[in-house]
Design a protein around this motif. Structure first.
Motif, short mmCIF file in Angstrom:
data_model
loop_
_atom_site.label_atom_id
_atom_site.label_comp_id
_atom_site.label_asym_id
_atom_site.label_seq_id
_atom_site.Cartn_x
_atom_site.Cartn_y
_atom_site.Cartn_z
N GLU A 185 1.13 -19.15 30.90
CA GLU A 185 2.48 -19.25 31.42
C GLU A 185 2.55 -20.49 32.30
OE1 GLU A 185 3.83 -15.57 33.17
OE2 GLU A 185 3.08 -14.38 31.48
N VAL A 186 3.72 -21.11 32.35
CA VAL A 186 3.87 -22.40 33.02
C VAL A 186 4.50 -22.22 34.40
CG1 VAL A 186 4.92 -24.69 32.92
CG2 VAL A 186 4.05 -23.62 30.82
N ILE A 187 3.92 -22.87 35.40
CA ILE A 187 4.47 -22.91 36.75
C ILE A 187 4.94 -24.33 37.01
CG2 ILE A 187 4.03 -22.58 39.21
CD1 ILE A 187 1.69 -20.73 38.41
N PHE A 218 1.12 -19.70 44.55
CA PHE A 218 0.00 -18.77 44.55
C PHE A 218 0.45 -17.35 44.16
CE2 PHE A 218 -2.42 -21.95 47.07
CZ PHE A 218 -3.59 -21.93 46.32
N ALA A 219 1.66 -16.97 44.57
CA ALA A 219 2.19 -15.66 44.17
C ALA A 219 2.38 -15.60 42.66
CB ALA A 219 3.50 -15.38 44.89
N ALA A 220 2.88 -16.68 42.07
CA ALA A 220 3.05 -16.74 40.62
C ALA A 220 1.69 -16.68 39.91
CB ALA A 220 3.81 -18.00 40.22
N CYS A 221 0.72 -17.43 40.44
CA CYS A 221 -0.63 -17.39 39.86
C CYS A 221 -1.19 -15.97 39.89
CB CYS A 221 -1.56 -18.32 40.63
SG CYS A 221 -1.34 -20.08 40.29
N GLU A 222 -1.02 -15.30 41.02
CA GLU A 222 -1.55 -13.94 41.15
C GLU A 222 -0.90 -13.01 40.13
OE1 GLU A 222 -2.64 -10.70 44.64
OE2 GLU A 222 -1.14 -12.26 45.05
N ASP A 223 0.41 -13.16 39.95
CA ASP A 223 1.14 -12.34 38.97
C ASP A 223 0.65 -12.61 37.55
OD1 ASP A 223 3.28 -10.83 37.68
OD2 ASP A 223 4.24 -12.77 37.33
N ILE A 224 0.48 -13.89 37.21
CA ILE A 224 0.05 -14.26 35.86
C ILE A 224 -1.36 -13.76 35.58
CG2 ILE A 224 -0.47 -16.23 34.35
CD1 ILE A 224 1.77 -17.75 35.92
N SER A 242 -2.89 -11.32 36.98
CA SER A 242 -2.93 -9.85 36.94
C SER A 242 -2.57 -9.31 35.56
CB SER A 242 -1.97 -9.27 37.98
OG SER A 242 -0.61 -9.42 37.57
N ARG A 243 -1.89 -10.12 34.76
CA ARG A 243 -1.53 -9.73 33.40
C ARG A 243 -2.44 -10.38 32.36
NH1 ARG A 243 2.76 -12.05 32.52
NH2 ARG A 243 3.38 -12.96 34.51
N ASP A 244 -3.58 -10.87 32.82
CA ASP A 244 -4.59 -11.48 31.95
C ASP A 244 -4.04 -12.67 31.17
OD1 ASP A 244 -6.64 -9.70 32.68
OD2 ASP A 244 -5.90 -8.20 31.26
N TYR A 258 -14.21 -21.32 32.53
CA TYR A 258 -12.95 -20.94 33.17
C TYR A 258 -13.05 -19.54 33.75
CZ TYR A 258 -8.08 -19.73 33.93
OH TYR A 258 -6.91 -19.31 34.51
N GLN A 259 -12.82 -19.43 35.05
CA GLN A 259 -12.80 -18.15 35.74
C GLN A 259 -11.48 -18.04 36.49
OE1 GLN A 259 -16.29 -17.65 38.16
NE2 GLN A 259 -17.70 -18.04 36.48
N PRO A 260 -10.67 -17.04 36.21
CA PRO A 260 -9.35 -16.94 36.84
C PRO A 260 -9.43 -16.93 38.35
CG PRO A 260 -9.57 -15.34 35.06
CD PRO A 260 -10.93 -15.93 35.28
N LEU A 261 -8.39 -17.44 38.99
CA LEU A 261 -8.30 -17.37 40.44
C LEU A 261 -8.48 -15.94 40.92
CD1 LEU A 261 -5.26 -19.75 41.00
CD2 LEU A 261 -7.45 -19.98 42.15
#
Length: 315
Positions: free
Chosen positions: A33-35, A84-90, A92-94, A305-308
């Motif tokens: 997903e794009v931020i 950072f909130a958007a990153c966390e949301d994305i 969290s949905r893998d 690659y390791q997610p935030l």
């Protein structure tokens, strides 16, 4: 030998380089997903002038576009928090977050983990500053903050007033500090056009935006109550068109000045990206005459690659 770690993909580049399209294509390949990292696309109604091009996204979810109304204060502090909130949301949905933009300060705020401060609007100070000339405002800001890193803060009245507000509050300790965020290890991609080609792309895009109704967009924003002073705060397109609508510039003068200033802006963006490289950031510049995604994917696959991780930061 272990592959180098990264936890965020970042697509950057000067205006008209095609970075949004590349980010979308990577999102399709990588379940991402794009931020948007653009200081103006956050505002509703600033569509054509800010180059949102929402039709390009199609099925790809996007974030930090159309999230506040014009006139609402939105700073790099707010962007860092919201990104950072958007990153966390994305995450969290893998899904994979892909940050795309040309606002270097916004990119650095996230990737360099700036310790930022939020400063509230000061109505009494703004009333006091309203009586001062542009030159007096510039002198006031320089007295508070002699070293200026952003020339645009010195050129327009709304930015000067806000810069003085921030400088004065900072000096008095009247600020809210940003929280702690995860450490970002970005993998940067950029699109490197030959300068004459990029200049042609910028001019052609400006013509297209004017044909698509950029002047009418500014007229509508003003009719809805957005002052010309506020419009000047939203960058070159809105500033020049506002001056045209006020009768300060002819159409031809508006086009020529705007075209020239966008070219200069693209050079300043390049300067920012070179500064990033000098401090050690590796930007993978892709060749636009070849398939961009095919160039980028092997580089991504060669990284670990390791997610935030937000969980460890909050514990």
């Amino acid at each position: 030998m272990h592959a180098e770690l990264c936890n965020l993909l970042v697509v950057l580049g000067p205006t008209a380089s095609g970075k949004t399209r590349l980010a979308i294509e990577l999102a399709r390949k990588l379940h991402g997903e794009v931020i948007s990292a653009d200081s103006r696309q956050v505002y509703r109604g600033l569509d054509i002038g800010s180059g949102k091009d929402l039709a390009e996204y199609q099925e790809i979810p996007y974030h930090l576009i159309d999230i506040v109304d014009p006139g609402v204060e939105y700073s790099v502090f707010h962007f860092q928090r919201d990104c950072f909130a958007a990153c966390e949301d994305i995450v969290s949905r893998d899904k994979q977050p892909i940050v795309a933009g040309g606002t270097g300060l916004y990119l650095d705020a996230v990737c360099q983990n700036f310790a930022l401060q939020e400063v509230a609007i000061n109505p009494a100070l703004r009333e006091e500053l309203a009586a001062l000339s542009l030159e007096q405002l510039q002198q006031r800001l320089l007295a508070l903050k002699p070293e200026q890193h952003n020339d645009t803060d010195m050129a327009t009245r709304p930015r000067l007033v806000r810069a003085i507000e921030i400088a004065q509050a900072t000096a008095r300790g009247e600020v809210i500090h940003s929280p702690s965020y995860p450490k970002v290890q970005p993998l940067y991609f950029g699109i490197q056009w030959d300068r004459p080609v990029l200049r042609k792309r910028i001019t052609e895009r400006l013509k297209q935006r004017l044909q698509e109704g950029m002047i009418e967009e500014v007229e509508q924003l003003h009719a809805q109550g957005v002052s010309y002073d506020t419009l000047e705060f939203y960058g070159l397109e809105y500033r020049m068109v506002a001056q045209y609508l006020k009768g300060e510039l002819s159409y031809n003068d508006m086009f020529q000045k705007l075209n020239s200033q966008i070219h200069q802006f693209a050079k300043r963006q390049d300067t920012w990206f070179r500064k990033m490289q000098r401090r050690g950031d590796a930007i993978h510049w892709l060749k636009p005459e070849q398939d961009l995604v095919e160039q980028a994917l092997p580089i991504i696959e060669g990284r670990d690659y390791q997610p935030l991780s937000f969980r460890s930061e909050s514990q």
